[in-house]
Design a protein around this motif. Structure first.
Motif, mmCIF file in Angstrom:
data_model
loop_
_atom_site.group_PDB
_atom_site.id
_atom_site.type_symbol
_atom_site.label_atom_id
_atom_site.label_comp_id
_atom_site.label_asym_id
_atom_site.label_seq_id
_atom_site.Cartn_x
_atom_site.Cartn_y
_atom_site.Cartn_z
ATOM 1 N N UNK A 237 10.378 53.839 82.432
ATOM 2 C CA UNK A 237 10.213 55.097 83.165
ATOM 3 C C UNK A 237 8.801 55.599 82.961
ATOM 4 N N UNK A 238 8.371 56.488 83.832
ATOM 5 C CA UNK A 238 7.003 57.007 83.729
ATOM 6 C C UNK A 238 6.786 57.633 82.360
ATOM 7 N N UNK A 239 5.786 57.150 81.641
ATOM 8 C CA UNK A 239 5.459 57.620 80.297
ATOM 9 C C UNK A 239 3.962 57.884 80.242
ATOM 10 N N UNK A 240 3.504 58.633 79.228
ATOM 11 C CA UNK A 240 2.051 58.689 79.019
ATOM 12 C C UNK A 240 1.516 57.266 78.942
ATOM 13 N N UNK A 241 0.365 57.030 79.527
ATOM 14 C CA UNK A 241 -0.108 55.664 79.734
ATOM 15 C C UNK A 241 -0.191 54.864 78.444
ATOM 16 N N UNK A 242 -0.827 55.441 77.399
ATOM 17 C CA UNK A 242 -0.973 54.678 76.165
ATOM 18 C C UNK A 242 0.381 54.397 75.534
ATOM 19 N N UNK A 243 1.341 55.332 75.672
ATOM 20 C CA UNK A 243 2.679 55.103 75.124
ATOM 21 C C UNK A 243 3.363 53.962 75.864
ATOM 22 N N UNK A 244 3.173 53.899 77.176
ATOM 23 C CA UNK A 244 3.777 52.823 77.944
ATOM 24 C C UNK A 244 3.206 51.471 77.568
ATOM 25 N N UNK A 245 1.885 51.407 77.354
ATOM 26 C CA UNK A 245 1.268 50.139 76.972
ATOM 27 C C UNK A 245 1.742 49.725 75.582
ATOM 28 N N UNK A 246 1.798 50.679 74.657
ATOM 29 C CA UNK A 246 2.275 50.367 73.315
ATOM 30 C C UNK A 246 3.720 49.882 73.361
ATOM 31 N N UNK A 247 4.515 50.462 74.244
ATOM 32 C CA UNK A 247 5.905 50.044 74.377
ATOM 33 C C UNK A 247 5.984 48.586 74.826
ATOM 34 N N UNK A 248 5.071 48.195 75.718
ATOM 35 C CA UNK A 248 5.029 46.800 76.156
ATOM 36 C C UNK A 248 4.666 45.878 74.998
ATOM 37 N N UNK A 249 3.658 46.269 74.217
ATOM 38 C CA UNK A 249 3.291 45.458 73.053
ATOM 39 C C UNK A 249 4.447 45.389 72.059
ATOM 40 N N UNK A 250 5.159 46.512 71.889
ATOM 41 C CA UNK A 250 6.277 46.531 70.948
ATOM 42 C C UNK A 250 7.377 45.561 71.384
ATOM 43 N N UNK A 251 7.611 45.440 72.700
ATOM 44 C CA UNK A 251 8.599 44.473 73.194
ATOM 45 C C UNK A 251 8.198 43.054 72.812
ATOM 46 N N UNK A 252 6.915 42.768 72.948
ATOM 47 C CA UNK A 252 6.440 41.428 72.612
ATOM 48 C C UNK A 252 6.540 41.173 71.110
ATOM 49 N N UNK A 253 6.259 42.186 70.309
ATOM 50 C CA UNK A 253 6.345 42.031 68.861
ATOM 51 C C UNK A 253 7.770 41.701 68.439
ATOM 52 N N UNK A 254 8.723 42.367 69.073
ATOM 53 C CA UNK A 254 10.121 42.176 68.690
ATOM 54 C C UNK A 254 10.586 40.744 68.901
ATOM 55 N N UNK A 255 9.911 40.009 69.771
ATOM 56 C CA UNK A 255 10.299 38.627 70.056
ATOM 57 C C UNK A 255 9.635 37.616 69.129
ATOM 58 N N UNK A 256 8.722 38.071 68.285
ATOM 59 C CA UNK A 256 8.005 37.152 67.397
ATOM 60 C C UNK A 256 8.800 36.879 66.130
ATOM 61 N N UNK A 257 8.584 35.727 65.483
ATOM 62 C CA UNK A 257 9.196 35.463 64.183
ATOM 63 C C UNK A 257 8.717 36.473 63.141
ATOM 64 N N UNK A 258 9.491 36.624 62.082
ATOM 65 C CA UNK A 258 9.191 37.642 61.069
ATOM 66 C C UNK A 258 7.819 37.435 60.445
ATOM 67 N N UNK A 259 7.462 36.194 60.105
ATOM 68 C CA UNK A 259 6.168 35.949 59.467
ATOM 69 C C UNK A 259 5.013 36.353 60.381
ATOM 70 N N UNK A 260 5.138 36.093 61.672
ATOM 71 C CA UNK A 260 4.075 36.470 62.606
ATOM 72 C C UNK A 260 3.933 37.990 62.670
ATOM 73 N N UNK A 261 5.058 38.695 62.683
ATOM 74 C CA UNK A 261 4.998 40.164 62.706
ATOM 75 C C UNK A 261 4.350 40.702 61.434
ATOM 76 N N UNK A 262 4.667 40.093 60.294
ATOM 77 C CA UNK A 262 4.104 40.573 59.024
ATOM 78 C C UNK A 262 2.609 40.268 58.938
ATOM 79 N N UNK A 263 2.191 39.121 59.465
ATOM 80 C CA UNK A 263 0.759 38.808 59.473
ATOM 81 C C UNK A 263 0.009 39.804 60.359
#
Length: 438
Positions: A237-263
């Protein structure tokens, strides 16, 4: 590098570089919202100035309290010409950068020293200084770099700053405001990034909701399934622009293995970009080397001369996605990996971020860091160290010492008498005496 819709900005950057080539110096401040393409324009300048040596600095929110942190980044590759500077200037810069001990240096002398240092470094080859995320420069570095920028009149040096909003210290410097892409260019950029054709209504919705922001156009559709993209139901949904971009990055992070997220979290928690330091911390956390390949292949992080995030909002998304205990664990590992003899202040700051309760040893380390910061003329940093030191000072010790040694105000432990004395020291301004550059 092909930048859609940025002809005007590229022409301005080309003129800045040409002025430096002709010994006239060139300075430009690039302003615009997060994700609008400021970093891409800096990369264009580096590519267009292939005949230039490049010095980089990146303002980092976590380092705003470390005096001259950004200046150290920018000058580190030019320290080999320090010996060519006049003695007073060299001594002032060495103290400011923590290379030597001495009295708090005169701000005017530091400015002259950096101006001369960059000029000397550009003798054999023109020099391009790029400063990204300048809104997060520590106050001491911002003042010195603004001083230098206003005096590049006959040097083979170009300086380009990028920031979200105009910076007062850079008043009078030539500036360009980067606007979002127009509808046609936004559509072209989106089409170039999509793996398959989308429904026209979905395309239009993405263009409208991203408001022509290039990073948002590239990032918001990522991490969504073909079905979500096809119907448009997975779009945020329409969000403040930087929040929307961060949300997209957060989706990608959630799909990474644990070690990659910790690095990624290790890199986000220590913005030095020092790969050796971050790998020492990663080893303490038991992170496998393969995690680096995963993070790189996903396009979030790059390991080159140093460690760099694709965009500052990636760093922000990584740090915010982690829980408090995970952040403390990473800061603790970074503190253990930091050499206390080489960088005691950064080690103390990581220890402070790792502390979950009052700790007298950490409070004492921060107090010593405050004294060193004050000795370099970083009074704002000294105050920040002391504030955190006071917060980490155990109350029982304060009570044992009594009100005459450590006055109590409200329920929060107050700084020791040493800390109050440092906080009350008047800030020195630039010297009023005039001096030639050499």
């Amino acid at each position: 590098m092909r930048l859609l819709g940025r002809e005007r900005e590229r022409e301005v950057l080309d003129r800045v570089l040409e002025a430096a080539r002709e010994d006239h110096g060139g300075v430009l401040a690039v302003y615009g919202e997060p994700g609008v393409g400021k970093t891409a324009l800096l990369e264009y300048a580096i590519e267009a100035g292939s005949d230039f040596r490049v010095a980089r600095a990146v303002g980092v929110e976590a380092e705003m309290e470390l005096p001259f942190a950004a200046l150290h980044q920018l000058c580190s590759q030019s320290l080999g010409v320090l010996e060519r500077l006049p003695d007073p200037q060299r001594a002032a810069l060495e103290v400011a950068l923590g290379l030597d001990a001495g009295r708090p240096p005169d701000a005017f002398l530091i400015g002259l020293a950096v101006l001369n240092l960059l000029a000397e470094a550009a003798e054999d080859q023109p020099l391009l200084c790029v400063v990204d995320d300048a809104q997060w420069l520590d106050r001491a570095s911002a003042g010195v770099l603004a001083f230098v920028a206003r005096r590049l009149l006959a040097e083979r040096v170009a300086m380009v700053f990028a920031a979200r909003e105009p910076i007062g210290a850079l008043g009078g410097v030539a500036e360009v405001h980067v606007r979002p892409l127009g509808h046609r260019d936004a559509r072209a950029l989106l089409d170039s990034a999509l793996p398959a054709r989308l429904d026209e209504r979905v395309l239009e919705r993405i263009v409208v909701e991203t408001r022509g922001n290039p990073l948002a156009l590239l990032e918001l559709p990522r991490g969504l399934t073909p079905a979500q993209l096809a119907g448009g139901f997975g779009l945020p949904a329409a969000l403040p622009l930087s929040a929307g971009i961060e949300q997209s990055f957060a989706r990608r992070l959630a799909q990474l293995p644990r070690d990659a997220r910790r690095l990624l979290l290790v890199a986000a928690a220590d913005p030095t970009g020092d790969a050796a330091l971050e790998w020492r911390a990663a080893e303490r956390l038991g992170i496998a080397e393969s995690a680096a390949h995963t993070a790189e292949s996903d396009g979030l992080l790059a390991f080159d001369a140093g460690v760099a995030f694709r965009h500052p909002l990636v760093r922000s998304a990584v740090y915010r996605a982690a829980g408090p205990e995970e952040r403390r664990e990473v800061h603790r590992a970074l503190a253990e990996a930091t050499d206390p003899a080489i960088d005691p202040d950064r080690r103390a700051w990581h220890l402070a971020q790792a502390a979950s309760r009052p700790d007298e040893d950490v409070a004492a380390e921060l107090e010593r860091s405050a004294a060193r910061a004050q000795g370099r003329g970083g009074f704002a940093a000294a105050g920040a160290f002391l504030e955190r030191s006071a917060a980490l000072t155990p109350a029982p010790r304060a009570a044992r010492r009594g009100p005459s040694r450590r006055p109590m105000r409200s329920s929060r432990p107050a700084p020791s008498r040493t800390r109050w004395r440092l906080l009350r020291t008047p800030r020195r301004g630039p010297s009023t005496k005039r001096s030639g550059r050499r």
